[in-house]
Design a protein around this motif. Structure first.
Motif, mmCIF file in Angstrom:
data_model
loop_
_atom_site.group_PDB
_atom_site.id
_atom_site.type_symbol
_atom_site.label_atom_id
_atom_site.label_comp_id
_atom_site.label_asym_id
_atom_site.label_seq_id
_atom_site.Cartn_x
_atom_site.Cartn_y
_atom_site.Cartn_z
ATOM 1 N N THR A 95 29.063 92.140 91.229
ATOM 2 C CA THR A 95 29.570 90.893 90.667
ATOM 3 C C THR A 95 31.041 91.081 90.322
ATOM 4 O O THR A 95 31.669 92.065 90.736
ATOM 5 N N LYS A 96 31.605 90.132 89.605
ATOM 6 C CA LYS A 96 33.002 90.229 89.183
ATOM 7 C C LYS A 96 33.093 89.972 87.678
ATOM 8 O O LYS A 96 32.239 89.291 87.107
ATOM 9 N N ILE A 97 34.129 90.499 87.084
ATOM 10 C CA ILE A 97 34.515 90.123 85.729
ATOM 11 C C ILE A 97 35.822 89.356 85.876
ATOM 12 O O ILE A 97 36.718 89.781 86.620
ATOM 13 N N GLU A 98 35.909 88.209 85.206
ATOM 14 C CA GLU A 98 37.107 87.370 85.262
ATOM 15 C C GLU A 98 37.779 87.477 83.896
ATOM 16 O O GLU A 98 37.214 87.034 82.893
ATOM 17 N N LEU A 99 38.947 88.082 83.859
ATOM 18 C CA LEU A 99 39.706 88.122 82.607
ATOM 19 C C LEU A 99 40.554 86.865 82.529
ATOM 20 O O LEU A 99 41.212 86.492 83.512
ATOM 21 N N LEU A 100 40.537 86.212 81.377
ATOM 22 C CA LEU A 100 41.265 84.956 81.172
ATOM 23 C C LEU A 100 42.221 85.096 80.002
ATOM 24 O O LEU A 100 41.806 85.492 78.915
ATOM 25 N N GLU A 101 43.476 84.749 80.251
ATOM 26 C CA GLU A 101 44.477 84.688 79.181
ATOM 27 C C GLU A 101 45.002 83.257 79.133
ATOM 28 O O GLU A 101 45.212 82.652 80.192
ATOM 29 N N PRO A 102 45.221 82.689 77.951
ATOM 30 C CA PRO A 102 45.733 81.319 77.885
ATOM 31 C C PRO A 102 47.072 81.181 78.610
ATOM 32 O O PRO A 102 47.906 82.081 78.569
ATOM 33 N N LEU A 103 47.243 80.036 79.273
ATOM 34 C CA LEU A 103 48.497 79.728 79.960
ATOM 35 C C LEU A 103 48.941 78.336 79.512
ATOM 36 O O LEU A 103 48.208 77.368 79.695
ATOM 37 N N GLY A 104 50.122 78.258 78.943
ATOM 38 C CA GLY A 104 50.687 76.950 78.577
ATOM 39 C C GLY A 104 50.057 76.362 77.327
ATOM 40 O O GLY A 104 49.202 76.976 76.682
ATOM 41 N N GLU A 105 50.512 75.140 77.011
ATOM 42 C CA GLU A 105 50.019 74.428 75.828
ATOM 43 C C GLU A 105 48.613 73.887 76.100
ATOM 44 O O GLU A 105 48.318 73.470 77.216
ATOM 45 N N GLY A 106 47.795 73.877 75.068
ATOM 46 C CA GLY A 106 46.477 73.240 75.189
ATOM 47 C C GLY A 106 45.540 73.945 76.147
ATOM 48 O O GLY A 106 44.705 73.305 76.788
ATOM 49 N N SER A 107 45.662 75.258 76.283
ATOM 50 C CA SER A 107 44.740 75.991 77.150
ATOM 51 C C SER A 107 43.311 75.820 76.648
ATOM 52 O O SER A 107 43.059 75.874 75.441
ATOM 53 N N PRO A 108 42.356 75.636 77.580
ATOM 54 C CA PRO A 108 40.959 75.450 77.142
ATOM 55 C C PRO A 108 40.372 76.681 76.453
ATOM 56 O O PRO A 108 39.312 76.574 75.840
ATOM 57 N N ILE A 109 41.030 77.830 76.544
ATOM 58 C CA ILE A 109 40.479 79.019 75.873
ATOM 59 C C ILE A 109 41.215 79.350 74.579
ATOM 60 O O ILE A 109 40.873 80.324 73.902
ATOM 61 N N ALA A 110 42.213 78.524 74.203
ATOM 62 C CA ALA A 110 43.000 78.831 73.003
ATOM 63 C C ALA A 110 42.127 78.841 71.745
ATOM 64 O O ALA A 110 42.220 79.753 70.907
ATOM 65 N N LYS A 111 41.266 77.831 71.625
ATOM 66 C CA LYS A 111 40.426 77.727 70.432
ATOM 67 C C LYS A 111 39.436 78.890 70.359
ATOM 68 O O LYS A 111 39.172 79.438 69.287
ATOM 69 N N PHE A 112 38.888 79.249 71.506
ATOM 70 C CA PHE A 112 37.953 80.375 71.556
ATOM 71 C C PHE A 112 38.628 81.645 71.034
ATOM 72 O O PHE A 112 38.039 82.414 70.263
ATOM 73 N N LEU A 113 39.887 81.862 71.434
ATOM 74 C CA LEU A 113 40.586 83.079 70.996
ATOM 75 C C LEU A 113 40.981 83.019 69.522
ATOM 76 O O LEU A 113 41.091 84.065 68.886
ATOM 77 N N GLU A 114 41.171 81.792 69.005
ATOM 78 C CA GLU A 114 41.417 81.684 67.565
ATOM 79 C C GLU A 114 40.203 82.187 66.789
ATOM 80 O O GLU A 114 40.328 82.864 65.787
ATOM 81 N N LYS A 115 39.013 81.833 67.320
ATOM 82 C CA LYS A 115 37.768 82.252 66.653
ATOM 83 C C LYS A 115 37.416 83.703 66.964
ATOM 84 O O LYS A 115 36.686 84.343 66.212
ATOM 85 N N ASN A 116 37.888 84.181 68.104
ATOM 86 C CA ASN A 116 37.564 85.542 68.556
ATOM 87 C C ASN A 116 38.863 86.269 68.908
ATOM 88 O O ASN A 116 39.158 86.495 70.076
ATOM 89 N N PRO A 117 39.642 86.631 67.885
ATOM 90 C CA PRO A 117 40.991 87.146 68.173
ATOM 91 C C PRO A 117 41.013 88.429 69.004
ATOM 92 O O PRO A 117 42.001 88.689 69.690
ATOM 93 N N SER A 118 39.947 89.207 68.977
ATOM 94 C CA SER A 118 39.969 90.418 69.803
ATOM 95 C C SER A 118 39.377 90.157 71.189
ATOM 96 O O SER A 118 39.177 91.088 71.966
#
Ligand code: CO
Length: 134
Positions: A51-74
């Motif tokens: 399978t694959k692992i997909e690493l995601l880093e927020p890009l730009g304003e309003g990234s759909p993963i920004a809120k998730f990282l606020e709750k899960n900073p690590s």
């Protein structure tokens, strides 16, 4: 309905550091970094034999993963992605069974250039679930 596990996505705040963990510590084969402005993320794929692992880093304003990282900073597991043969047939059956599709309910072209849909985490054991037409 669902087939192979296509990938597990992990949201991270520093994709270079995260890539180094997989490449150097875990000894995995990693792809180059790719900006996906349509999806508000930068991705790196870790290619594993099954399978694959997909690493995601927020890009730009309003990234759909920004809120998730606020709750899960690590960082943390953000979603799982299963392959389906026919994404419209899969969607229609899931909706008939009461599942909620995120967004406008129409497939979008995902990070691999294939149609994808996201299903509401509350309907799938608290896990954001992506379907990709394989
Ligand atoms: Co994904």
């Amino acid at each position: 309905m669902i087939g192979r596990l296509n990938h597990v996505a992990i949201a991270v705040s520093d994709i270079d550091a995260a890539t180094a963990v997989y490449r150097d510590t875990l000894g995995a084969e990693v792809s180059g970094k790719q900006d996906q402005p349509d999806h508000g993320v930068t991705t790196v794929f870790i290619n594993l034999p099954n399978t694959k692992i997909e690493l995601l880093e927020p890009l730009g304003e309003g990234s759909p993963i920004a809120k998730f990282l606020e709750k899960n900073p690590s960082g943390g597991v953000h979603h799982v992605c299963y392959e389906v043969d026919d994404i419209i047939a899969a969607r229609d059956q899931l909706v008939k069974n009461g599942a909620r599709v995120l967004g406008d309910g129409e497939p979008k072209i995902g990070a691999h250039g294939k149609p994808v849909l996201f299903l509401h985490p509350k309907d799938f054991l608290g896990t954001l679930t992506e379907l990709e037409e394989a």
